[in-house]
Design a protein around this motif. Sequence first.
Motif, PDB file in Angstrom:
ATOM      1  N   GLN A 131       0.822  -1.201   0.000  1.00  0.00           N
ATOM      2  CA  GLN A 131       0.000   0.000   0.000  1.00  0.00           C
ATOM      3  C   GLN A 131       0.861   1.259   0.000  1.00  0.00           C
ATOM      4  O   GLN A 131       2.045   1.227   0.294  1.00  0.00           O
ATOM      5  CB  GLN A 131      -0.932   0.021   1.228  1.00  0.00           C
ATOM      6  CG  GLN A 131      -1.906  -1.135   1.314  1.00  0.00           C
ATOM      7  CD  GLN A 131      -1.372  -2.298   2.129  1.00  0.00           C
ATOM      8  OE1 GLN A 131      -0.156  -2.501   2.211  1.00  0.00           O
ATOM      9  NE2 GLN A 131      -2.261  -3.060   2.737  1.00  0.00           N
ATOM     10  N   MET A 132       0.234   2.394  -0.313  1.00  0.00           N
ATOM     11  CA  MET A 132       0.930   3.678  -0.275  1.00  0.00           C
ATOM     12  C   MET A 132       1.343   4.011   1.160  1.00  0.00           C
ATOM     13  O   MET A 132       0.567   3.825   2.095  1.00  0.00           O
ATOM     14  CB  MET A 132       0.010   4.789  -0.801  1.00  0.00           C
ATOM     15  CG  MET A 132       0.671   6.145  -0.899  1.00  0.00           C
ATOM     16  SD  MET A 132      -0.470   7.431  -1.457  1.00  0.00           S
ATOM     17  CE  MET A 132      -1.462   7.646   0.028  1.00  0.00           C
ATOM     18  N   THR A 136       5.792   7.358   0.100  1.00  0.00           N
ATOM     19  CA  THR A 136       5.585   7.055  -1.312  1.00  0.00           C
ATOM     20  C   THR A 136       5.744   8.317  -2.149  1.00  0.00           C
ATOM     21  O   THR A 136       5.229   9.381  -1.796  1.00  0.00           O
ATOM     22  CB  THR A 136       4.178   6.456  -1.528  1.00  0.00           C
ATOM     23  OG1 THR A 136       4.086   5.214  -0.816  1.00  0.00           O
ATOM     24  CG2 THR A 136       3.902   6.214  -3.004  1.00  0.00           C
ATOM     25  N   THR A 144      -2.778   1.016  -3.197  1.00  0.00           N
ATOM     26  CA  THR A 144      -3.812   1.994  -2.843  1.00  0.00           C
ATOM     27  C   THR A 144      -3.656   3.317  -3.591  1.00  0.00           C
ATOM     28  O   THR A 144      -4.376   4.272  -3.317  1.00  0.00           O
ATOM     29  CB  THR A 144      -3.815   2.239  -1.320  1.00  0.00           C
ATOM     30  OG1 THR A 144      -2.480   2.500  -0.877  1.00  0.00           O
ATOM     31  CG2 THR A 144      -4.355   1.032  -0.571  1.00  0.00           C
ATOM     32  N   SER A 145      -2.707   3.376  -4.507  1.00  0.00           N
ATOM     33  CA  SER A 145      -2.606   4.518  -5.433  1.00  0.00           C
ATOM     34  C   SER A 145      -2.324   3.951  -6.822  1.00  0.00           C
ATOM     35  O   SER A 145      -1.246   4.153  -7.380  1.00  0.00           O
ATOM     36  CB  SER A 145      -1.501   5.495  -4.997  1.00  0.00           C
ATOM     37  OG  SER A 145      -0.234   4.842  -4.926  1.00  0.00           O
ATOM     38  N   ARG A 149       0.545   8.191  -6.914  1.00  0.00           N
ATOM     39  CA  ARG A 149       0.211   9.100  -5.809  1.00  0.00           C
ATOM     40  C   ARG A 149      -0.020  10.507  -6.338  1.00  0.00           C
ATOM     41  O   ARG A 149       0.841  11.091  -6.997  1.00  0.00           O
ATOM     42  CB  ARG A 149       1.331   9.121  -4.773  1.00  0.00           C
ATOM     43  CG  ARG A 149       1.032  10.049  -3.589  1.00  0.00           C
ATOM     44  CD  ARG A 149       2.102   9.980  -2.522  1.00  0.00           C
ATOM     45  NE  ARG A 149       1.674  10.706  -1.331  1.00  0.00           N
ATOM     46  CZ  ARG A 149       2.196  10.560  -0.121  1.00  0.00           C
ATOM     47  NH1 ARG A 149       3.186   9.700   0.058  1.00  0.00           N
ATOM     48  NH2 ARG A 149       1.745  11.245   0.903  1.00  0.00           N
ATOM     49  N   ASP A 150      -1.182  11.067  -6.006  1.00  0.00           N
ATOM     50  CA  ASP A 150      -1.542  12.422  -6.431  1.00  0.00           C
ATOM     51  C   ASP A 150      -1.454  13.345  -5.217  1.00  0.00           C
ATOM     52  O   ASP A 150      -2.283  13.254  -4.300  1.00  0.00           O
ATOM     53  CB  ASP A 150      -2.959  12.429  -6.995  1.00  0.00           C
ATOM     54  CG  ASP A 150      -3.366  13.806  -7.514  1.00  0.00           C
ATOM     55  OD1 ASP A 150      -2.575  14.760  -7.377  1.00  0.00           O
ATOM     56  OD2 ASP A 150      -4.489  13.920  -8.050  1.00  0.00           O
ATOM     57  N   THR A 153      -4.662  15.072  -3.751  1.00  0.00           N
ATOM     58  CA  THR A 153      -5.658  14.340  -2.964  1.00  0.00           C
ATOM     59  C   THR A 153      -5.037  13.454  -1.886  1.00  0.00           C
ATOM     60  O   THR A 153      -5.706  13.132  -0.894  1.00  0.00           O
ATOM     61  CB  THR A 153      -6.522  13.452  -3.893  1.00  0.00           C
ATOM     62  OG1 THR A 153      -5.664  12.561  -4.631  1.00  0.00           O
ATOM     63  CG2 THR A 153      -7.324  14.307  -4.866  1.00  0.00           C
ATOM     64  N   GLN A 154      -3.792  13.067  -2.080  1.00  0.00           N
ATOM     65  CA  GLN A 154      -3.159  12.126  -1.149  1.00  0.00           C
ATOM     66  C   GLN A 154      -1.967  12.728  -0.418  1.00  0.00           C
ATOM     67  O   GLN A 154      -1.290  12.031   0.335  1.00  0.00           O
ATOM     68  CB  GLN A 154      -2.735  10.870  -1.922  1.00  0.00           C
ATOM     69  CG  GLN A 154      -3.924  10.114  -2.512  1.00  0.00           C
ATOM     70  CD  GLN A 154      -3.527   9.134  -3.595  1.00  0.00           C
ATOM     71  OE1 GLN A 154      -2.674   9.435  -4.437  1.00  0.00           O
ATOM     72  NE2 GLN A 154      -4.136   7.964  -3.607  1.00  0.00           N
ATOM     73  N   GLY A 155      -1.737  14.018  -0.626  1.00  0.00           N
ATOM     74  CA  GLY A 155      -0.670  14.691   0.093  1.00  0.00           C
ATOM     75  C   GLY A 155       0.711  14.406  -0.475  1.00  0.00           C
ATOM     76  O   GLY A 155       0.878  13.604  -1.395  1.00  0.00           O
TER      77      GLY A 155
END
Length: 251
Positions: A131-132, A136, A144-145, A149-150, A153-155
């Motif tokens: 998972q992220m 990451t 989970t991304s 990773r954005d 939205t995901q910091g």
Amino acid sequence: MEKVFERPHALSETVFHYCPGCTHGIVHRLVAEVIDELGIEGKTIGVAPVGCSVMAYNYFECDMQEAAHGRAPAVATGIKRVHPDKVVFTYQGDGDLAAIGTAETVHAAARGENITIIFINNAIYGMTGGQMAPTTLPGQVTQTSPYGRDPKTQGNPIRVSEMLATLDGAAYIERVSVDCVKNIRAAKAAIKKAFQTQIDGKGFSLVEVVSTCPTNWGMSPVEAMDWLRDNMLPHYKPGVYKDTTESGKEE
């Protein structure tokens, strides 16, 4: 015949459970070599929390204590305060230290607890399936991304060494890598200095090791090392981020 290379005494003969190409084995050996060279095996206590390092107690000949997920710095703090003459270290991954254990890590550093943390940063949750993690990288694909990773939205990733270096209680913080012989030697020197910082009573020390996770990255060991050099090291730059010991200066 004279032996020129052998297993450190502080490293057990147990076969590692880690995946092929994982750098945990390299770091385990470095920690064991440092324990041998400092002559502290009989007074060292390691703390292994949840994650890929959950069974680290099988690999070191010193006393080991298991900790709940993320709580290793808190457990190490208790052990060190009860046994101030012992050398206490934790061995933690990024999902453990920088996610569920963020508070324990930050406040142990802020208090200047005289413990040492070995922090493995492979930018992903290893044991639980990829998972992220807080480390990451932007655009990095994980379970989970799946689209990368954005940051919107995901910091953004957390740079742990830089963050902890801002705290007054931290005495020695360095980030290293184990992707080549030169960097492995530098990593060992950093680990040794972190242990010596504790032995000298200087306070909190942490060595962050930029590492690989070929299995969850979906790469071969060779590809993983190349990806680490091309992507992780530019983002997580090796170096000393804080050194208040007599042999160094604060940065």
